[in-house]
Structure formats: C-alpha cells, structure tokens
Design an enzyme around this catalytic site. Structure first.
Site, PDB file in Angstrom:
ATOM      1  N   GLY A  36      50.957 -59.335 -20.643  1.00 37.35           N
ATOM      2  CA  GLY A  36      49.990 -60.166 -19.916  1.00 37.35           C
ATOM      3  C   GLY A  36      49.887 -61.551 -20.553  1.00 37.35           C
ATOM      4  CG  HIS A  37      48.213 -61.980 -24.458  1.00 40.58           C
ATOM      5  ND1 HIS A  37      48.175 -60.690 -24.939  1.00 40.58           N
ATOM      6  CD2 HIS A  37      46.929 -62.398 -24.439  1.00 40.58           C
ATOM      7  CE1 HIS A  37      46.928 -60.349 -25.205  1.00 40.58           C
ATOM      8  NE2 HIS A  37      46.146 -61.354 -24.905  1.00 40.58           N
ATOM      9  CD  GLN A 153      37.690 -64.522 -21.440  1.00 40.72           C
ATOM     10  OE1 GLN A 153      37.110 -64.027 -22.391  1.00 40.72           O
ATOM     11  NE2 GLN A 153      39.004 -64.559 -21.381  1.00 40.72           N
ATOM     12  CB  SER A 185      43.663 -53.991 -22.132  1.00 46.74           C
ATOM     13  OG  SER A 185      42.686 -54.114 -23.145  1.00 46.74           O
TER      14      SER A 185
HETATM   15  O1  PAF Z   1      40.329 -63.381 -23.581  1.00 49.38           O
HETATM   16  C1  PAF Z   1      40.364 -63.515 -24.821  1.00 49.38           C
HETATM   17  O2  PAF Z   1      41.319 -63.095 -25.489  1.00 49.38           O
HETATM   18  C2  PAF Z   1      39.213 -64.199 -25.532  1.00 49.38           C
HETATM   19  O3  PAF Z   1      37.999 -63.899 -24.934  1.00 49.38           O
HETATM   20  C3  PAF Z   1      39.412 -65.724 -25.670  1.00 49.38           C
HETATM   21  C4  PAF Z   1      39.450 -66.405 -24.321  1.00 49.38           C
HETATM   22  C5  PAF Z   1      40.693 -66.012 -26.422  1.00 49.38           C
HETATM   23  C6  PAF Z   1      38.244 -66.316 -26.452  1.00 49.38           C
HETATM   24  O4  PAF Z   1      38.134 -65.758 -27.718  1.00 49.38           O
END
Ligand code: PAF
Length: 282
Positions: A36-37, A153, A185
């Site tokens: 995902g990242h 978020q 996740s």
């Molecule tokens: O989604 C995340 O991994 C965190 O909430 C973030 C946006 C890096 C902030 O710490």
C-alpha cells in the site's frame, strides 16, 4: 536514496530543491511498509521530479493503552523497499526533530474528527494533524500521498490543508488488498493465521454490502446490517462502528443515494482493524 536524519537536513534538502524549481512528492509513513505504501511512492515518482518519504512512529497519535511501544520498527528493511520503489530521499527524524523541547502547539480539526475513530481514539486525530502539519512545513511538498484505507484521516488532512491554506495537493489512493480481499495494514502482522481468517469477515462484509448496493439497495441500515451480520457470523463481537457516511464531508448518511462510504472498525484478537468501501455508482 538520500538519508535525512534531522530537521536541519530535511529543510536544507527542501530549500535547495525548491530553489531549483523541482516538484516534490511526499509520502508520510510510520514505517513497517507494505505494498500500500509502495503504491503511493510509485504514484509520487510518476507525478513529481523528486519523492521524499518519512518514517516516524508519532507518539502523539497513540492513546495510553494503544500499540505505540510494540509498533513494528524496521527502518533498514523499509529504506530498501523505498529505494527499490524509486524514492529519492528518506526523512527519518528523532522525536526532538518533530517536537522540539517545549513543543506546545497542536493542530485541532473539529467536526469531522468528532465521530467514527475520533470517538474511540481520543486525541488521535489531533496527533495526526499536528505531525502532518509539521512534516508539511519541513518537506514543503508539491503533492502529498495518503492511502484511503485510513479514510477519516484522509478527510481530516484535506480539511486541515484547506482551512490552513496550505499550498499543496493532497492525493488519496485506493486501498491495496490481498487476493482474498484483506486490506493491507502494518497491523495485520499482529494477527495469528486464525485471527487473520476471522478478520477477513471485515472485507467480506463490505463486499456483501457492495453487492447489495450494486443490486439497487440504498438503505443505510440494510447496507450496515449486511456488514454487521457478516462480522457476527465470523464471531467478531467487538465492533467500534460500522456506518454509512457521505464521501467528502463524512457526514452520517441515512441512504446511499449520494456518493457514500461504508466504514468499519472492529477488534480481532486484540488488534483494532479498520476498512471501508466507497459506494459511488451513479
Ligand atoms: O497513516 C499514517 O501512517 C500516519 O497516521 C501518518 C499520516 C504518517 C501520520 O503519522
């Protein structure tokens, strides 16, 4: 890939590259990276001259009984994955680089944070908004990339950027899933194989609701009911919420006539998992 290990180093990097007119894509993370990242990094690489990622397990977004201490920290593995995905720089700050001695400024986004995860994780979104605002000030990105798995978020950050007139574009990307539907996740690694099997009911329930929606069902309580039934059948008895909301404002929705999103937060084996599915067919 350049390693930027302090506030000063990242600011110097940003200043230099902005002076030279380069666009900067930014992917903020807490590490323990997964596909995902990497999908965010790849999109950022395609859309910007340079891409910087950050890894910082942000203490202010964890509650006292949450998993801050056990959150996986594997910066070397993460750095290798980022480099392979084409990332140009990695910002790896210490706590003092983000929260200098005496730090006492916090960013509070109201309304949208006062529901869903905000009710179950008091202070969480203040911690997120604060760290993201600080990271934006340090990196000064042209665009920043977030996964829509953390749907609330993503909405909170867009609200903050609009309200505080921050000069960057926020890009949200679709949740990456395993072939059986499980949303990726960093917290999935806490699950035993048996718990993972149970947790699959979350995405299965969302898919059941999507199928009903695609067959014409628009009643919120019916769509949410399908999710809840699937969770119950799998023996998931601690559900923080399963709810229907409008996509942009995240206002609660009674029906899914306007573009909507179904959101779920549930606990499996002591691990809190979230997932969501947009219902946006015209
Ligand atoms: O989604 C995340 O991994 C965190 O909430 C973030 C946006 C890096 C902030 O710490």
């Amino acid at each position: 890939m350049e390693l930027l290990t302090s506030r000063q180093l990242v600011q110097a990097w940003t200043r230099l590259n902005r002076q030279q007119g380069r666009t900067i894509g930014f992917v903020p993370t807490m590490g323990a990276l997964h596909e995902g990242h990497l999908s965010l990094v790849r999109r950022a690489v395609a859309e910007n001259d340079l891409v910087v990622a950050s890894i910082f397990v942000n203490p202010t977004q964890f509650g006292p009984n949450e998993d801050f201490n056990r959150y996986p920290r594997e910066p070397e593995r993460d750095a290798q994955m980022l480099q392979q995905a084409g990332c140009h720089a990695l910002f790896l700050p210490q706590v003092e680089d983000i929260y200098p001695a005496g730090s006492s400024t916090r960013v509070t986004v109201s309304d949208v944070t006062e529901q869903l995860c905000g009710l179950f994780r008091p202070g969480h979104f203040q911690g997120v908004a604060t760290v993201v605002a600080i990271l934006f000030n340090l990196v000064m990105p042209t665009r920043a990339y977030f996964g829509k798995k953390d749907y609330q978020q993503w909405v909170v950050i867009r609200r903050m950027v609009t309200d505080l007139a921050m000069d960057l574009e926020i890009i949200g990307m679709e949740t990456v899933r395993e072939s059986d539907g499980m949303a990726l996740s960093s917290r999935n690694r806490y699950l035993t194989p048996q718990q993972r099997q149970q947790a699959l009911a979350i995405s299965r329930g969302l898919r059941a609701a999507l199928a009903a929606y695609q067959s014409g069902c628009r009643e919120g309580h019916e769509l949410v009911g399908l999710v809840m039934k699937t969770l119950e059948q799998a023996g998931i008895d601690r559900v923080d919420y399963a709810a229907l909301h409008q996509i942009d404002s995240l206002a609660p929705a009674v029906r899914a006539d306007a573009p909507s999103v179904l959101l779920v937060a549930a606990h499996v084996g002591g691990v809190r998992l979230i997932d969501n599915l947009e219902l946006t067919t015209p």
